[in-house]
Write a protein that holds these residues in place. Structure first.
Motif, PDB file in Angstrom:
ATOM      1  N   TYR A  41      -0.450  -1.806  -4.817  1.00  0.00           N
ATOM      2  CA  TYR A  41       0.368  -2.326  -5.914  1.00  0.00           C
ATOM      3  C   TYR A  41       0.744  -3.770  -5.625  1.00  0.00           C
ATOM      4  O   TYR A  41       0.983  -4.146  -4.476  1.00  0.00           O
ATOM      5  CB  TYR A  41       1.666  -1.514  -6.060  1.00  0.00           C
ATOM      6  N   LEU A  42       0.784  -4.562  -6.676  1.00  0.00           N
ATOM      7  CA  LEU A  42       1.294  -5.923  -6.594  1.00  0.00           C
ATOM      8  C   LEU A  42       2.683  -5.916  -7.212  1.00  0.00           C
ATOM      9  O   LEU A  42       2.851  -5.550  -8.387  1.00  0.00           O
ATOM     10  CB  LEU A  42       0.386  -6.899  -7.362  1.00  0.00           C
ATOM     11  N   TYR A  43       3.689  -6.297  -6.424  1.00  0.00           N
ATOM     12  CA  TYR A  43       5.062  -6.352  -6.911  1.00  0.00           C
ATOM     13  C   TYR A  43       5.437  -7.802  -7.176  1.00  0.00           C
ATOM     14  O   TYR A  43       5.271  -8.669  -6.323  1.00  0.00           O
ATOM     15  CB  TYR A  43       6.033  -5.725  -5.898  1.00  0.00           C
ATOM     16  N   THR A  44       5.903  -8.041  -8.400  1.00  0.00           N
ATOM     17  CA  THR A  44       6.337  -9.370  -8.822  1.00  0.00           C
ATOM     18  C   THR A  44       7.711  -9.244  -9.464  1.00  0.00           C
ATOM     19  O   THR A  44       8.206  -8.145  -9.678  1.00  0.00           O
ATOM     20  CB  THR A  44       5.346  -9.964  -9.852  1.00  0.00           C
TER      21      THR A  44
ATOM     22  N   VAL B  68       8.637  -5.702 -10.796  1.00  0.00           N
ATOM     23  CA  VAL B  68       7.616  -4.986 -11.552  1.00  0.00           C
ATOM     24  C   VAL B  68       6.430  -4.724 -10.631  1.00  0.00           C
ATOM     25  O   VAL B  68       5.927  -5.633  -9.982  1.00  0.00           O
ATOM     26  CB  VAL B  68       7.146  -5.829 -12.769  1.00  0.00           C
ATOM     27  N   GLY B  69       5.994  -3.462 -10.584  1.00  0.00           N
ATOM     28  CA  GLY B  69       4.838  -3.086  -9.776  1.00  0.00           C
ATOM     29  C   GLY B  69       3.621  -2.890 -10.660  1.00  0.00           C
ATOM     30  O   GLY B  69       3.695  -2.233 -11.698  1.00  0.00           O
ATOM     31  N   THR B  70       2.502  -3.473 -10.254  1.00  0.00           N
ATOM     32  CA  THR B  70       1.258  -3.345 -10.999  1.00  0.00           C
ATOM     33  C   THR B  70       0.219  -2.694 -10.099  1.00  0.00           C
ATOM     34  O   THR B  70      -0.065  -3.206  -9.015  1.00  0.00           O
ATOM     35  CB  THR B  70       0.748  -4.730 -11.448  1.00  0.00           C
TER      36      THR B  70
ATOM     37  N   LEU C  76       0.868  -1.177   0.000  1.00  0.00           N
ATOM     38  CA  LEU C  76       0.000   0.000   0.000  1.00  0.00           C
ATOM     39  C   LEU C  76       0.904   1.226   0.000  1.00  0.00           C
ATOM     40  O   LEU C  76       1.702   1.433   0.915  1.00  0.00           O
ATOM     41  CB  LEU C  76      -0.906   0.002   1.234  1.00  0.00           C
ATOM     42  N   ARG C  77       0.800   2.014  -1.044  1.00  0.00           N
ATOM     43  CA  ARG C  77       1.621   3.224  -1.174  1.00  0.00           C
ATOM     44  C   ARG C  77       0.724   4.442  -1.057  1.00  0.00           C
ATOM     45  O   ARG C  77      -0.432   4.418  -1.466  1.00  0.00           O
ATOM     46  CB  ARG C  77       2.332   3.229  -2.526  1.00  0.00           C
ATOM     47  N   LEU C  78       1.263   5.513  -0.509  1.00  0.00           N
ATOM     48  CA  LEU C  78       0.540   6.781  -0.413  1.00  0.00           C
ATOM     49  C   LEU C  78       1.100   7.712  -1.475  1.00  0.00           C
ATOM     50  O   LEU C  78       2.297   7.994  -1.499  1.00  0.00           O
ATOM     51  CB  LEU C  78       0.687   7.361   0.992  1.00  0.00           C
ATOM     52  N   ARG C  79       0.232   8.173  -2.363  1.00  0.00           N
ATOM     53  CA  ARG C  79       0.659   8.926  -3.536  1.00  0.00           C
ATOM     54  C   ARG C  79       0.016  10.304  -3.597  1.00  0.00           C
ATOM     55  O   ARG C  79      -1.049  10.527  -3.048  1.00  0.00           O
ATOM     56  CB  ARG C  79       0.256   8.164  -4.811  1.00  0.00           C
ATOM     57  N   SER C  80       0.644  11.195  -4.317  1.00  0.00           N
ATOM     58  CA  SER C  80       0.084  12.510  -4.640  1.00  0.00           C
ATOM     59  C   SER C  80      -0.439  12.462  -6.069  1.00  0.00           C
ATOM     60  O   SER C  80       0.179  11.863  -6.941  1.00  0.00           O
ATOM     61  CB  SER C  80       1.152  13.591  -4.562  1.00  0.00           C
TER      62      SER C  80
END
Length: 124
Positions: free
Chosen positions: A56-59, A66-68, A34-38
């Protein structure tokens, strides 16, 4: 290869449950973050510090991470699929551990047989 009846009940259950999960449940390998974005809008609350949460799902793909981005409508489904992957991994680890124990027991039995054979056969 050992027959199913020669396996422990725990191993049979773990194999069965893993097969059921693989056949019936969606599976995603990766890590959810879970990222906090502007957003960039000058009048938005995120400019005052209340950032927007984004999942984001990071694989890994070809050695690269790769982040999705996962839209809110898919959060629950993706979390379940990642959880299924973790459950399958735990079950496979359990089966592998049981197989390792069986291998060690077979190795000890072979060693004992060789020792007995060597003790019974005097060297010429």
């Amino acid at each position: 290869m050992t027959a199913r009846t020669q396996r422990s009940s725990q191993e049979r259950q773990a194999r069965s449950r893993a097969a059921q999960l693989l056949a019936n449940e969606p599976l995603l390998r990766g890590t959810l973050v879970l990222r906090l974005r502007s957003c960039g809008k000058s009048s938005c609350r995120c400019q005052r510090g209340q950032k927007h949460p984004a999942l984001y799902l990071y694989t890994r793909s070809g050695g690269q991470q790769v982040g999705t981005y996962i839209p809110k409508a898919l959060h629950h489904a993706v979390r379940q699929a990642v959880d299924t992957s973790r459950r399958v991994k735990r079950l496979l680890d359990q089966v592998a551990q049981e197989n390792l124990q069986a291998l060690r027991q077979q190795k000890q039995a072979l060693s004992r047989r060789k020792d007995r054979a060597a003790a019974e056969d005097p060297a010429p």
